[in-house]
Design a protein around this motif. Structure first.
Motif, PDB file in Angstrom:
ATOM      1  N   ASP A 148       0.851  -1.188   0.000  1.00 45.97           N
ATOM      2  CA  ASP A 148       0.000   0.000   0.000  1.00 45.97           C
ATOM      3  C   ASP A 148       0.891   1.243   0.000  1.00 45.97           C
ATOM      4  O   ASP A 148       1.162   1.844   1.029  1.00 45.97           O
TER       5      ASP A 148
ATOM      6  N   ASP B 273     -12.696  -7.296  -5.407  1.00 49.40           N
ATOM      7  CA  ASP B 273     -13.331  -5.972  -5.416  1.00 49.40           C
ATOM      8  C   ASP B 273     -14.795  -6.116  -5.846  1.00 49.40           C
ATOM      9  O   ASP B 273     -15.205  -5.627  -6.890  1.00 49.40           O
TER      10      ASP B 273
ATOM     11  N   SER C  30      -4.679  -0.727  -5.115  1.00 50.85           N
ATOM     12  CA  SER C  30      -5.178  -0.681  -6.491  1.00 50.85           C
ATOM     13  C   SER C  30      -4.595  -1.895  -7.207  1.00 50.85           C
ATOM     14  O   SER C  30      -3.681  -2.555  -6.701  1.00 50.85           O
TER      15      SER C  30
ATOM     16  N   ASP D 230     -11.516  -6.981   2.485  1.00 48.36           N
ATOM     17  CA  ASP D 230     -12.050  -7.565   1.252  1.00 48.36           C
ATOM     18  C   ASP D 230     -11.270  -8.829   0.885  1.00 48.36           C
ATOM     19  O   ASP D 230     -11.847  -9.848   0.508  1.00 48.36           O
TER      20      ASP D 230
ATOM     21  N   SER E  77      -5.875   0.527   1.237  1.00 45.24           N
ATOM     22  CA  SER E  77      -6.364  -0.367   0.193  1.00 45.24           C
ATOM     23  C   SER E  77      -5.359  -0.404  -0.950  1.00 45.24           C
ATOM     24  O   SER E  77      -4.497   0.468  -1.071  1.00 45.24           O
TER      25      SER E  77
ATOM     26  N   ALA F 120     -10.366  -0.590  -5.869  1.00 45.79           N
ATOM     27  CA  ALA F 120      -9.386  -0.817  -4.808  1.00 45.79           C
ATOM     28  C   ALA F 120      -9.921  -1.903  -3.882  1.00 45.79           C
ATOM     29  O   ALA F 120     -11.134  -2.075  -3.741  1.00 45.79           O
ATOM     30  N   VAL F 121      -8.994  -2.654  -3.279  1.00 43.00           N
ATOM     31  CA  VAL F 121      -9.396  -3.704  -2.339  1.00 43.00           C
ATOM     32  C   VAL F 121      -8.742  -3.448  -0.991  1.00 43.00           C
ATOM     33  O   VAL F 121      -7.572  -3.107  -0.912  1.00 43.00           O
ATOM     34  N   SER F 122      -9.522  -3.586   0.055  1.00 45.60           N
ATOM     35  CA  SER F 122      -8.982  -3.473   1.409  1.00 45.60           C
ATOM     36  C   SER F 122      -8.527  -4.852   1.877  1.00 45.60           C
ATOM     37  O   SER F 122      -8.845  -5.875   1.237  1.00 45.60           O
TER      38      SER F 122
END
Length: 130
Positions: free
Chosen positions: A76, A104, A84, A115, A82, A110-112
Motif C-alpha cells: 500500500d 473488489d 489498487s 475484502d 487499500s 481498490a481492495v482493502s
C-alpha cells in the motif's frame, strides 16, 4: 579416631547424596526430554490448539494471514489502507492481481485487507464444500 570415623561417614553420606542427585530420574526423564507445549510462545493461547485433521490448522492460518497482512501493508504505497490493481502488481501480489475483480466485489477499483480476507474465507469454504 572416633572423629576420623565420623568425618569419613559424613563424607560418604555426602558423596552418596550428591551421586543420587546427579543420577537421572527415570520417571522424570520423558518429561524433561519432551518437546515444549507450543513451539511459538507468542501465538495467542486461543490459536495454540493443534489441527484436528492434519490439515493447516488455526496456527498456520493465523501465521499466514499475518504475513499476508504485512505484505499487503507494504504494498500500500499511498497508505490509504487499500490496494489498487497497479499496487498489487508492483508488489508482486499475483494472487490479488489475478483475482482483483472478484475481490473488489463493490467495483471501487481498490481492495482493502478485509475484502481480501473475505475472499480467501469464501474460497476456503467453497473448497471444503466440494
Amino acid at each position: 579416631m572416633k572423629l576420623l570415623i565420623h568425618i569419613a561417614m559424613l563424607a560418604a553420606a555426602t558423596a552418596c547424596t550428591c551421586a543420587h542427585a546427579q543420577t537421572p530420574n527415570r520417571e522424570a526423564a520423558p518429561l524433561m526430554m519432551s518437546a515444549p507445549l507450543h513451539p511459538d510462545p507468542y501465538i495467542p493461547p486461543a490459536m495454540r490448539k493443534p489441527p484436528r485433521d492434519g490439515a493447516s490448522g488455526p496456527i498456520l492460518q493465523y501465521q499466514a494471514m499475518q504475513k499476508l497482512k504485512k505484505r499487503f501493508e507494504e504494498a500500500d504505497l499511498d497508505g490509504n489502507g487499500s490496494l489498487s490493481r497497479e499496487e498489487a502488481r508492483k508488489a508482486g501480489l499475483g494472487f490479488v492481481e489475478k483475482n482483483f475483480d472478484h475481490i473488489d466485489s463493490a467495483q471501487r477499483g481498490a481492495v482493502s485487507f478485509e475484502d481480501l480476507k473475505a475472499f480467501i474465507i469464501q474460497r476456503r469454504e467453497e473448497a471444503r464444500s466440494r
